[in-house]
Design a protein around this motif. Structure first.
Motif, short mmCIF file in Angstrom:
data_model
loop_
_atom_site.label_atom_id
_atom_site.label_comp_id
_atom_site.label_asym_id
_atom_site.label_seq_id
_atom_site.Cartn_x
_atom_site.Cartn_y
_atom_site.Cartn_z
N LEU A 80 -3.80 2.34 4.46
CA LEU A 80 -2.48 2.13 5.04
C LEU A 80 -2.51 1.69 6.50
O LEU A 80 -1.68 0.89 6.94
CB LEU A 80 -1.63 3.40 4.91
N ALA A 81 -3.46 2.20 7.26
CA ALA A 81 -3.47 1.94 8.71
C ALA A 81 -3.68 0.48 9.06
O ALA A 81 -2.97 -0.05 9.95
CB ALA A 81 -4.52 2.81 9.37
N VAL A 87 0.84 -1.20 0.00
CA VAL A 87 0.00 0.00 0.00
C VAL A 87 0.87 1.25 0.00
O VAL A 87 0.60 2.23 -0.71
CB VAL A 87 -0.93 -0.01 1.23
N ARG A 88 1.93 1.22 0.82
CA ARG A 88 2.83 2.38 0.87
C ARG A 88 3.46 2.65 -0.48
O ARG A 88 3.62 3.81 -0.91
CB ARG A 88 3.90 2.11 1.94
N THR A 143 -5.89 9.88 -0.29
CA THR A 143 -7.04 9.01 -0.10
C THR A 143 -6.61 7.58 0.18
O THR A 143 -7.13 6.91 1.10
CB THR A 143 -7.93 9.03 -1.37
N GLU A 144 -5.65 7.11 -0.61
CA GLU A 144 -5.12 5.76 -0.38
C GLU A 144 -4.48 5.65 1.01
O GLU A 144 -4.62 4.64 1.70
CB GLU A 144 -4.08 5.43 -1.46
N PHE A 145 -3.78 6.69 1.40
CA PHE A 145 -3.12 6.72 2.71
C PHE A 145 -4.14 6.62 3.84
O PHE A 145 -3.98 5.85 4.78
CB PHE A 145 -2.31 8.02 2.82
N ARG A 146 -5.21 7.40 3.74
CA ARG A 146 -6.21 7.44 4.81
C ARG A 146 -7.07 6.18 4.84
O ARG A 146 -7.55 5.79 5.91
CB ARG A 146 -7.09 8.67 4.65
#
Length: 295
Positions: free
Chosen positions: A136-137, A112-113, A130-133
């Motif tokens: 990623l978590a 994902v990163r 958007t992908e990060f939020r």
């Protein structure tokens, strides 16, 4: 010689006990303390790498974001370098399960990163955020949780291993104390026996010497010991024989002197008797001369 052997045996037992304790504690250190340190450091670096991508998403300057990405990649490589030898050394089934869970989550997180970084480099910052939020978590939290569980398992295993090492050390100390007490008791007994073997002949020799000093040479000196005590007994026996011979000679000389004295006394009596007879004869002669002179 026997005392020296006992001392050496006690030293060997004490050394063996110390080696057992050191071996147990060394095993705890290498099996748990070293992995715990590496896992704790890797967990810290893992969160620092996550912070870098957070900072990259929050900044509006592309150059700063790219610097954060580069630093993030460097930190991820450091995580891999820290964990590789730890994972190779952890072979317990529970540890292997946690390692597999971490590796799966860590691979998902980096996938994902990687998409986020590529979107950002392509200029699609909004999609990258958007992908990060959105994605990623979860894999990061799973990777962090697996690594934390692995660290907790090492802490627990270290506590158990340390307790076992302490028990082994305590058992070794008790064994050392027991053997030491037994050895000390044996040394005391041997010391008493040795002292008795020395003192008894000396007492016997002292009694005989006092008896001979009182003039009694009738008790024989028994030579029944070896070493210095036997030498002393033999010397006393020789001295007794010489003194007995000397006393015998003295007695013979005394008897001879007594006989001579008796003979001299008898001679003196005869001489006195003859002297008295001679004096009586002279007196009679003198009386006769006076009578002749008077007529």
């Amino acid at each position: 010689m026997l005392c020296a052997g006992l001392v050496v045996a006690l030293m060997l037992v004490s050394r063996q006990g110390s080696q057992v304790a050191v071996k147990e504690l060394s095993g705890v250190y290498h099996a748990h303390a070293v992995p715990m340190g590496a896992l704790g450091q890797a967990l810290d670096v893992l969160h620092r790498s996550r912070m870098r991508i957070v900072l990259a998403m929050e900044t509006s300057y592309q150059r700063q974001a790219l610097e954060h990405f580069d630093r993030m990649l460097s930190l991820e490589a450091e995580v891999d370098a820290l964990l590789a030898p730890v994972f190779d050394g952890l072979t317990a089934p529970g540890d292997q399960a946690q390692i597999a869970a971490f590796q799966t989550a860590w691979a998902s997180y980096r996938e994902v990163r990687q998409r986020i970084v590529e979107l950002y480099r392509e200029g699609d910052r909004a999609q990258a955020i958007t992908e990060f939020r959105s994605n990623l978590a979860p894999p990061f939290d799973a990777a962090s949780a697996a690594l934390g569980s692995l660290l907790a398992a090492q802490v627990e295993g270290s506590a158990r291993a340390y307790a076992h090492a302490r028990e082994a050390s305590a058992s070794s100390e008790q064994l050392t104390l027991a053997v030491g007490g037994l050895g000390l008791a044996l040394l005391v007994v041997l010391g008493l026996l040795l002292a008795r073997s020395i003192v008894q002949p000396l007492h016997a020799v002292t009694r005989l010497a006092r008896t001979m000093a009182a003039g009694d040479f009738s008790q024989p000196v028994v030579v029944d010991r070896g070493g210095e005590a036997g030498e002393l007994q033999r010397a006393l026996a020789d001295m007794q024989a010489q003194l007995r011979h000397l006393v015998c000679r003295i007695r013979q000389s005394t008897d001879s002197i007594s006989t001579a004295s008796a003979e001299i006394a008898t001679g003196n009596q005869d001489l006195s008797s003859r002297t008295e007879q001679a004096a009586s004869s002279l007196q009679q002669t003198a009386s006769s001369m006076e009578q002749l002179t008077g007529t």
